[in-house]
Design a protein around this motif. Structure first.
Motif, PDB file in Angstrom:
ATOM      1  N   MET A   1       0.838  -1.204   0.000  1.00  0.00           N
ATOM      2  CA  MET A   1       0.000   0.000   0.000  1.00  0.00           C
ATOM      3  C   MET A   1       0.874   1.255   0.000  1.00  0.00           C
ATOM      4  SD  MET A   1      -3.339  -0.820   2.395  1.00  0.00           S
ATOM      5  CE  MET A   1      -2.450  -1.371   3.838  1.00  0.00           C
ATOM      6  N   ILE A   2       1.961   1.242   0.787  1.00  0.00           N
ATOM      7  CA  ILE A   2       2.831   2.425   0.864  1.00  0.00           C
ATOM      8  C   ILE A   2       3.554   2.646  -0.456  1.00  0.00           C
ATOM      9  CG2 ILE A   2       4.895   3.355   1.982  1.00  0.00           C
ATOM     10  CD1 ILE A   2       3.983   1.881   4.540  1.00  0.00           C
ATOM     11  N   LEU A   3       4.122   1.579  -1.023  1.00  0.00           N
ATOM     12  CA  LEU A   3       4.891   1.720  -2.264  1.00  0.00           C
ATOM     13  C   LEU A   3       3.986   2.122  -3.428  1.00  0.00           C
ATOM     14  CD1 LEU A   3       7.285  -1.351  -1.865  1.00  0.00           C
ATOM     15  CD2 LEU A   3       7.841   1.070  -1.552  1.00  0.00           C
TER      16      LEU A   3
ATOM     17  N   SER B   1       6.257   1.204  -8.443  1.00  0.00           N
ATOM     18  CA  SER B   1       5.747  -0.093  -8.890  1.00  0.00           C
ATOM     19  C   SER B   1       6.868  -1.122  -8.867  1.00  0.00           C
ATOM     20  CB  SER B   1       5.180   0.041 -10.303  1.00  0.00           C
ATOM     21  OG  SER B   1       6.236   0.317 -11.226  1.00  0.00           O
ATOM     22  N   PRO B   2       6.545  -2.414  -8.969  1.00  0.00           N
ATOM     23  CA  PRO B   2       7.590  -3.453  -9.000  1.00  0.00           C
ATOM     24  C   PRO B   2       8.556  -3.281 -10.161  1.00  0.00           C
ATOM     25  CG  PRO B   2       5.459  -4.434  -8.515  1.00  0.00           C
ATOM     26  CD  PRO B   2       5.190  -3.002  -8.864  1.00  0.00           C
TER      27      PRO B   2
ATOM     28  N   ILE C   1      -0.733   9.375   2.356  1.00  0.00           N
ATOM     29  CA  ILE C   1      -0.865   7.911   2.274  1.00  0.00           C
ATOM     30  C   ILE C   1      -2.008   7.430   3.162  1.00  0.00           C
ATOM     31  CG2 ILE C   1       0.270   5.732   2.815  1.00  0.00           C
ATOM     32  CD1 ILE C   1       2.927   7.068   1.988  1.00  0.00           C
ATOM     33  N   SER C   2      -2.137   7.968   4.366  1.00  0.00           N
ATOM     34  CA  SER C   2      -3.192   7.541   5.289  1.00  0.00           C
ATOM     35  C   SER C   2      -4.576   7.929   4.772  1.00  0.00           C
ATOM     36  CB  SER C   2      -2.961   8.140   6.673  1.00  0.00           C
ATOM     37  OG  SER C   2      -3.058   9.560   6.626  1.00  0.00           O
ATOM     38  N   LEU C   3      -4.638   9.036   4.005  1.00  0.00           N
ATOM     39  CA  LEU C   3      -5.919   9.412   3.421  1.00  0.00           C
ATOM     40  C   LEU C   3      -6.322   8.450   2.300  1.00  0.00           C
ATOM     41  CD1 LEU C   3      -5.572  13.311   3.298  1.00  0.00           C
ATOM     42  CD2 LEU C   3      -6.984  11.943   4.855  1.00  0.00           C
ATOM     43  N   GLN C   4      -5.319   7.941   1.586  1.00  0.00           N
ATOM     44  CA  GLN C   4      -5.607   7.000   0.510  1.00  0.00           C
ATOM     45  C   GLN C   4      -5.987   5.617   1.044  1.00  0.00           C
ATOM     46  OE1 GLN C   4      -2.670   6.955  -2.768  1.00  0.00           O
ATOM     47  NE2 GLN C   4      -1.854   8.865  -1.952  1.00  0.00           N
ATOM     48  N   HIS C   5      -5.467   5.267   2.216  1.00  0.00           N
ATOM     49  CA  HIS C   5      -5.702   3.937   2.788  1.00  0.00           C
ATOM     50  C   HIS C   5      -6.200   4.109   4.218  1.00  0.00           C
ATOM     51  CE1 HIS C   5      -3.651   2.099  -0.631  1.00  0.00           C
ATOM     52  NE2 HIS C   5      -2.687   3.007  -0.481  1.00  0.00           N
ATOM     53  N   PRO C   6      -7.521   4.005   4.445  1.00  0.00           N
ATOM     54  CA  PRO C   6      -8.096   4.274   5.771  1.00  0.00           C
ATOM     55  C   PRO C   6      -7.545   3.381   6.875  1.00  0.00           C
ATOM     56  CG  PRO C   6      -9.808   4.233   4.090  1.00  0.00           C
ATOM     57  CD  PRO C   6      -8.558   3.765   3.421  1.00  0.00           C
TER      58      PRO C   6
END
Length: 722
Positions: free
Chosen positions: A567-569, A575-576, A628-633
């Protein structure tokens, strides 16, 4: 009120009823009949005397005679077999001479009937009287059947009488009594037929127990004769033991085709709604009032009923009245022959069972098929019929219980003692069922909510914080509650989730992202897990935040650390393809060939991270933590402080990163006693884990799906840790 001209005179109606009763043999005595109509008794007596005069002119006598021939005649409803001790003789023959109905008198014997001289009565039935007679021109002894009622016979009776004669006359088989001539002489309808010296099958049944082989042979021969009739499109429709004559050579001869039906034409004397035949021996479709639908399988049913009677001495179904017998024939399965006579071979039971199926398509499809199976039985060869399996037999028996029959819409006419006992047990069970259900529910609730005897807790990677917390909780539960507890190592949150769903573990720590769906729920928040971005000190480029093109060490698939890292990356647009991922053992990060960047999501103060910081790795802030925290609750901004890692050079303002929360999770059906005990041990002093989230902070996650017992626990004011 004036009487309509079209209305019938009551006297005429009563006299017509009297004549019908005389023809059917249903009148007890003349005075008994007149007592029913006291207002018109005199007028009726005058009409009766006039009828007597007519009968004296035509002649009649009903004196019963013992004979060598039995011919019971054809009847719409023949009740003679409700008392097996009675023969096929007319019930009126037992009355005193003065009380016999006048319309039933025959000619005075000897009587001249054209070419025939009637000598004596040898049989009597519902519609006809059979005489031994001499045929003068051929100088032979024959049997002559005359219609009862003489010139008073109604058109329907005459038609039925000639139907019998015509049906039998068209058949030429050694097993069928041949008809020689039929016609009318001096107002008397008659036909002549062969004189069979012997007895009938009903008398044999009444006399003694029949050998099983003889019973099978008789019915086989009858079936072959009926097959000949069927091949000529004639249905008998009134097969019964009294209509099967047995000569002195022990050979069978079928008689009485009064209810016969020609399949090639509308020759039946009955229509839809009439139940024709003898109730004990008629097929269900006939007993149900659909004699017009009779088929070859209807005669096959009657053959099976005759075989049943030959073996057991009684018909398959016997009621206390005609109506009850008809209802049993339509709805009730017959008893097993072995219940009435021990030692009946299983193959014969199977043959009879196939004949007596309620549905015609399940019976033998021809009388010849039945004859072939009886031949095989007599010769000891395998039969074609197959017995019903035990499940079907059991279901048919259970369906005979009145209560079950009512529930499934089946009419149950007669019940056995076994059926009544079974129903009584069912009713008792139904009466007690609410108590049983309540008791079972209480027991199950107690059992399902009580503390299990053994516990399995999921941990995590070896040496990880999950293992540490689970092991400490397992020890406390075992010491305080005596529950045998163990901890199994796993690969992380997603693995723990799978094990919980499969029922392999009872409790498991996992990240919030893994607690989804309706089957898992939260027991308690445990601690915060921070994303540790670690860079080897000699990689100055990575240390400055330039991660593009760097190989990044991440946790294994199925771990919460790997999920958080991805999620962070992704939020950092690494990307990979830009920054390849590599899964290695964390303890191998110190090797020269290992990646120089690692992203580990673990609780702050981790001994793993402490060891890496001592060996030359440094913590690097994760940029854009708020975004990042806004994108992933499930992620939140977190600061790693100096106090988390005393040996590391951490700035006074700390290292900014993101993190998630680890929860103790369980299945929704986890016992309430287990959940409460786990919470009590989790918050019991001393603190089970240094960075455990306090009980009073659990309200921060009230939006999550807590176990009901956990919600009650956190809602209580009794907080032992406060």
């Amino acid at each position: 009120m004036p009487t309509s001209p079209e209305a019938e005179d009551p006297i005429d109606e009563a006299f017509a009823a009297y004549l019908r009763s005389c023809d059917e043999g249903a009148v007890g005595s003349r005075e008994q009949f007149l007592s029913q109509f006291p207002d018109m008794a005199d007028e009726l007596r005058q009409l009766m005397e006039a009828a007597d005069a007519i009968d004296r002119f035509t002649g009649a006598s009903i004196a019963p005679q013992e004979s060598d021939v039995a011919d019971a005649g054809a009847e719409t409803i023949d009740a003679e077999f409700f008392d097996p001790a009675e023969s096929g003789d007319d019930p009126a023959a037992t009355l005193p001479e003065a009380d016999r109905p006048s319309g039933d008198q025959g000619p005075t014997l000897p009587f001249d009937l054209g070419d025939y001289e009637l000598l004596e009565v040898i049989g009597r039935g519902g519609m006809g009287v059979v005489y031994r007679a001499t045929q003068r021109m051929l100088d032979r002894t024959v049997a002559v059947k005359m219609i009862r009622g003489g010139m008073l016979a109604c058109e329907n009776d005459v038609r039925r009488f000639y139907t019998e004669a015509q049906a039998a006359a068209g058949l030429h088989h050694p097993g069928i009594v041949p008809v020689y001539q039929f016609g009318q002489r001096a107002g008397h309808h008659f036909f002549s037929m062969a004189m069979i010296q012997g007895t009938d099958l009903q008398r044999k049944i009444n006399t003694e127990e029949m050998a099983i082989a003889d019973a099978a042979r008789y019915v086989r021969d009858v079936a072959e004769a009926i097959e000949h009739a069927h091949q000529n499109d004639v249905l008998h429709r009134d097969l019964k033991p009294a209509n099967i004559l047995i000569d002195r050579a022990d050979q069978v001869h079928i008689t009485d085709f009064g209810l016969a039906k020609h399949l090639g034409a509308d020759s039946s004397v009955t229509g839809s709604g009439a139940a024709v035949g003898t109730p004990n021996y008629m097929a269900p479709e006939q007993a149900g009032g659909h004699s017009d639908r009779a088929t070859r399988q209807s005669d096959v049913y009657s053959l099976g009923a005759i075989l049943f009677a030959c073996v057991t001495g009684r018909p398959p179904l016997v009621g206390d009245s005609v109506v009850e017998t008809l209802m049993q024939v339509v709805h009730q399965p017959p008893p097993l022959m072995r219940s009435l006579r021990s030692g009946v071979p299983a193959d014969l039971e199977t043959i009879v069972g196939k004949c007596l199926e309620k549905q015609p398509k399940k019976r033998y499809q021809s009388a010849q098929d039945l004859a072939d199976d009886l031949d095989a039985f007599l010769e000891g060869r395998p039969i074609n019929a197959r017995p019903r399996n035990r499940v079907i037999k059991t279901w048919h028996w259970v369906a005979g219980v009145p209560l079950v029959g009512a529930l499934i819409g089946r009419k149950v006419v007669g019940t056995t003692a076994g059926h009544r006992r079974f129903q009584a047990a069912m009713l008792l069970l139904f009466a007690m069922l609410p108590f049983f259900l309540v008791g079972a529910a209480v027991w199950w609730n107690h059992h399902s909510q009580s503390m299990p005897e053994q516990l399995t807790l999921a941990g995590g990677l070896d040496g990880g914080v999950y293992n540490t917390v689970s092991a400490a909780l397992a020890d406390r539960l075992q010491q305080s509650h005596g529950v045998e507890s163990r901890v199994v190592s796993t690969s992380g949150s997603l693995d723990n989730r799978s094990r919980l769903l499969a029922g392999e573990v009872d409790l498991a720590p996992m990240q919030s992202a893994a607690i989804r769906g309706g089957e898992l729920c939260v027991v308690a928040p445990l601690f915060y897990e921070a994303a540790h971005l670690l860079v080897r000190a000699d990689d100055l480029e990575a240390a400055s935040g330039q991660l593009a093109g760097k190989v990044i060490a991440v946790g294994p698939v199925g771990s919460g650390s790997r999920t958080t890292a991805e999620m962070i990356l992704d939020s950092l647009e690494l990307s990979p393809d830009i920054s390849p991922r590599r899964v290695i053992e964390w303890r191998d990060l110190g090797k020269p060939e290992s990646p120089t960047v690692a992203l580990i999501c673990v609780g702050r103060g981790s001994s793993l991270v402490e060891g890496l910081l001592r060996s030359g790795w440094v913590l690097v802030p994760i940029p854009e933590s708020i975004s990042i925290s806004l994108q992933h609750p499930t992620l939140r901004p977190i600061t790693i402080d100096r106090g988390d890692y005393l040996a590391a050079e951490i700035p006074a303002t700390g290292v900014q990163t993101v993190g998630t929360t680890a929860f103790l999770a369980a299945r929704r059906d986890a016992p309430a006693a287990l959940v409460r005990a786990s919470l009590e041990e989790l918050y019991r002093p001393p603190q089970i884990f240094p960075r455990l989230i306090p009980r009073d902070h659990a309200a921060e996650w009230q939006g999550l799906d807590f176990h009901p017992e956990a919600r009650r626990y956190f809602a209580s004011t009794d907080d032992p840790s406060s």
